[in-house]
Enzyme design. Structure first.
Site, PDB file in Angstrom:
ATOM      1  N   ASN A   6       0.861  -1.188   0.000  1.00  0.00           N
ATOM      2  CA  ASN A   6       0.000   0.000   0.000  1.00  0.00           C
ATOM      3  C   ASN A   6       0.896   1.237   0.000  1.00  0.00           C
ATOM      4  O   ASN A   6       1.510   1.554   1.010  1.00  0.00           O
ATOM      5  CB  ASN A   6      -0.891  -0.016   1.250  1.00  0.00           C
ATOM      6  CG  ASN A   6      -1.670   1.282   1.413  1.00  0.00           C
ATOM      7  OD1 ASN A   6      -1.826   2.046   0.470  1.00  0.00           O
ATOM      8  ND2 ASN A   6      -2.161   1.532   2.622  1.00  0.00           N
ATOM      9  N   LYS A   8       0.037   4.301  -0.190  1.00  0.00           N
ATOM     10  CA  LYS A   8      -0.593   5.516   0.380  1.00  0.00           C
ATOM     11  C   LYS A   8      -0.388   6.680  -0.591  1.00  0.00           C
ATOM     12  O   LYS A   8      -0.434   6.477  -1.803  1.00  0.00           O
ATOM     13  CB  LYS A   8      -0.028   5.804   1.767  1.00  0.00           C
ATOM     14  CG  LYS A   8       0.014   4.565   2.656  1.00  0.00           C
ATOM     15  CD  LYS A   8       0.265   4.873   4.087  1.00  0.00           C
ATOM     16  CE  LYS A   8       0.450   3.581   4.860  1.00  0.00           C
ATOM     17  NZ  LYS A   8       0.190   3.712   6.262  1.00  0.00           N
ATOM     18  N   HIS A  90      -9.436   1.092   4.580  1.00  0.00           N
ATOM     19  CA  HIS A  90      -8.180   1.275   5.315  1.00  0.00           C
ATOM     20  C   HIS A  90      -8.426   2.175   6.527  1.00  0.00           C
ATOM     21  O   HIS A  90      -9.235   3.100   6.467  1.00  0.00           O
ATOM     22  CB  HIS A  90      -7.123   1.890   4.395  1.00  0.00           C
ATOM     23  CG  HIS A  90      -5.751   1.858   4.982  1.00  0.00           C
ATOM     24  ND1 HIS A  90      -5.328   2.799   5.887  1.00  0.00           N
ATOM     25  CD2 HIS A  90      -4.733   0.983   4.819  1.00  0.00           C
ATOM     26  CE1 HIS A  90      -4.080   2.499   6.247  1.00  0.00           C
ATOM     27  NE2 HIS A  90      -3.701   1.406   5.614  1.00  0.00           N
ATOM     28  N   GLU A  92      -6.838   4.559   7.668  1.00  0.00           N
ATOM     29  CA  GLU A  92      -6.654   5.999   7.408  1.00  0.00           C
ATOM     30  C   GLU A  92      -7.898   6.588   6.749  1.00  0.00           C
ATOM     31  O   GLU A  92      -8.220   7.758   6.960  1.00  0.00           O
ATOM     32  CB  GLU A  92      -5.385   6.216   6.561  1.00  0.00           C
ATOM     33  CG  GLU A  92      -4.139   6.001   7.408  1.00  0.00           C
ATOM     34  CD  GLU A  92      -2.913   5.523   6.658  1.00  0.00           C
ATOM     35  OE1 GLU A  92      -2.885   5.592   5.424  1.00  0.00           O
ATOM     36  OE2 GLU A  92      -1.971   5.066   7.339  1.00  0.00           O
ATOM     37  N   GLU A 160      -5.419  -5.157  10.397  1.00  0.00           N
ATOM     38  CA  GLU A 160      -4.414  -4.117  10.601  1.00  0.00           C
ATOM     39  C   GLU A 160      -4.709  -3.377  11.904  1.00  0.00           C
ATOM     40  O   GLU A 160      -5.483  -2.406  11.912  1.00  0.00           O
ATOM     41  CB  GLU A 160      -4.455  -3.115   9.447  1.00  0.00           C
ATOM     42  CG  GLU A 160      -4.137  -3.720   8.099  1.00  0.00           C
ATOM     43  CD  GLU A 160      -3.523  -2.685   7.159  1.00  0.00           C
ATOM     44  OE1 GLU A 160      -2.418  -2.927   6.695  1.00  0.00           O
ATOM     45  OE2 GLU A 160      -4.137  -1.638   6.950  1.00  0.00           O
ATOM     46  N   GLY A 166       2.285   2.180  10.697  1.00  0.00           N
ATOM     47  CA  GLY A 166       3.216   3.302  10.566  1.00  0.00           C
ATOM     48  C   GLY A 166       3.901   3.686  11.869  1.00  0.00           C
ATOM     49  O   GLY A 166       4.539   4.725  11.955  1.00  0.00           O
ATOM     50  N   SER A 196       3.334  -2.275  10.261  1.00  0.00           N
ATOM     51  CA  SER A 196       4.791  -2.286  10.443  1.00  0.00           C
ATOM     52  C   SER A 196       5.441  -3.617  10.069  1.00  0.00           C
ATOM     53  O   SER A 196       6.353  -4.076  10.755  1.00  0.00           O
ATOM     54  CB  SER A 196       5.149  -1.863  11.875  1.00  0.00           C
ATOM     55  OG  SER A 196       4.676  -0.546  12.128  1.00  0.00           O
TER      56      SER A 196
HETATM   57  C1  PEP Z   1      -0.773   0.103   5.828  1.00  0.00           C
HETATM   58  O1  PEP Z   1      -0.802   1.261   5.482  1.00  0.00           O
HETATM   59  O2  PEP Z   1      -1.650  -0.661   5.420  1.00  0.00           O
HETATM   60  C2  PEP Z   1       0.309  -0.333   6.709  1.00  0.00           C
HETATM   61  C3  PEP Z   1       0.242  -1.524   7.226  1.00  0.00           C
HETATM   62  O3  PEP Z   1       1.333   0.566   6.938  1.00  0.00           O
HETATM   63  P1  PEP Z   1       2.757   0.243   7.655  1.00  0.00           P
HETATM   64  O4  PEP Z   1       3.265  -1.042   7.052  1.00  0.00           O
HETATM   65  O5  PEP Z   1       3.609   1.423   7.268  1.00  0.00           O
HETATM   66  O6  PEP Z   1       2.514   0.128   9.096  1.00  0.00           O
END
Ligand code: PEP
Length: 235
Positions: A6, A8, A90, A92, A160, A166, A196
């Site tokens: 992803n 973003k 997601h 976000e 997630e 992040g 992460s």
């Molecule tokens: C994501 O945006 O779906 C995500 C898991 O981000 P990160 O790997 O940076 O934590």
């Protein structure tokens, strides 16, 4: 095993093309691989990955085919670009753009109807985990999808935990396994872990029996790091 990146709001069209041309040449192990660029970079990614097994997915989709929805993009529009699927829900989007369980279901339904594969995201916030509400949150989020979507053949869930996105705070393999087992007891579809994921932790997460892949944010923006995650998850 599926590993999806992803991106973003990173990588303009030229950068996306360059990244995807490098990805074509990389050793990605044996996992299925998908990249999710921002809308404006989808065409470049589709062109650069033509005739490969690597899929290109969007990061969101609207529920209508067309209409007066300024700033939105529909499933038929994505299909015409040669896009394979989309992320939906997601955290976000839920956190900053008012996405709800209801709109997540509407978006998934439209995507599936038009033949897009869907990665639907669920997960609890840190406050919800600390309050002992993780199970209730996952039951609500996944239950809404189960109750609203009939055809789940092209659907995967990404667990997630919001506190791990992040932040560098990855869920332990045990926490991920427990959440994935719960998700699958509600809706029997493959479940990716996201939060992460890095080259250093991808193998131990992928080794969990109910972890069917990874949704990777930050670490998917660098070809070598993303390719290493794909190889580490190739079990
Ligand atoms: C994501 O945006 O779906 C995500 C898991 O981000 P990160 O790997 O940076 O934590």
């Amino acid at each position: 095993m599926l590993v999806a990146g992803n991106w973003k709001m990173y990588k303009r069209p030229a950068e996306a093309g360059e990244f995807c041309r490098a990805l074509r040449e990389a050793d990605l192990g044996t996992v299925d691989v998908v990249v999710c660029p921002p809308y404006v970079s989808l065409s470049e990614a589709v062109a650069a990955l033509a005739m490969t097994e690597i899929g290109v997915a969007a990061q969101n989709v609207h529920w209508a085919d067309e209409g007066a929805f300024t700033g939105e993009v529909s499933a038929p529009m994505l299909r015409e670009l040669g896009v394979y699927g989309t992320i939906v829900g997601h955290s976000e989007r839920r956190q900053y753009f008012g996405e709800t369980d209801e709109t997540v279901v509407q978006r998934i339904a439209a995507a599936v109807k038009h033949g897009l594969h869907v990665i639907a995201c669920v997960g609890e916030t840190e406050a919800e985990r600390e309050a002992g509400e993780t199970e209730a949150v996952l039951r609500r989020q996944v239950g809404a999808i189960r109750d609203g979507i009939v055809d789940v053949d092209d659907l995967v869930i990404a667990y997630e935990p919001v506190w791990a996105i992040g932040t560098g705070k990855t869920a332990t393999p045990e926490i991920a396994q427990e959440a994935h087992a719960l998700v699958k007891s509600i809706l029997a579809v493959p479940v990716l872990y996201g939060g992460s994921v890095k080259p250093e932790n991808a193998a131990e997460l992928a080794a969990q029996p109910d972890v069917d892949g990874a949704l990777v944010g930050g670490a998917s923006l660098d070809v070598e790091s993303f390719a290493t995650i794909c190889r580490e998850a190739s079990i």
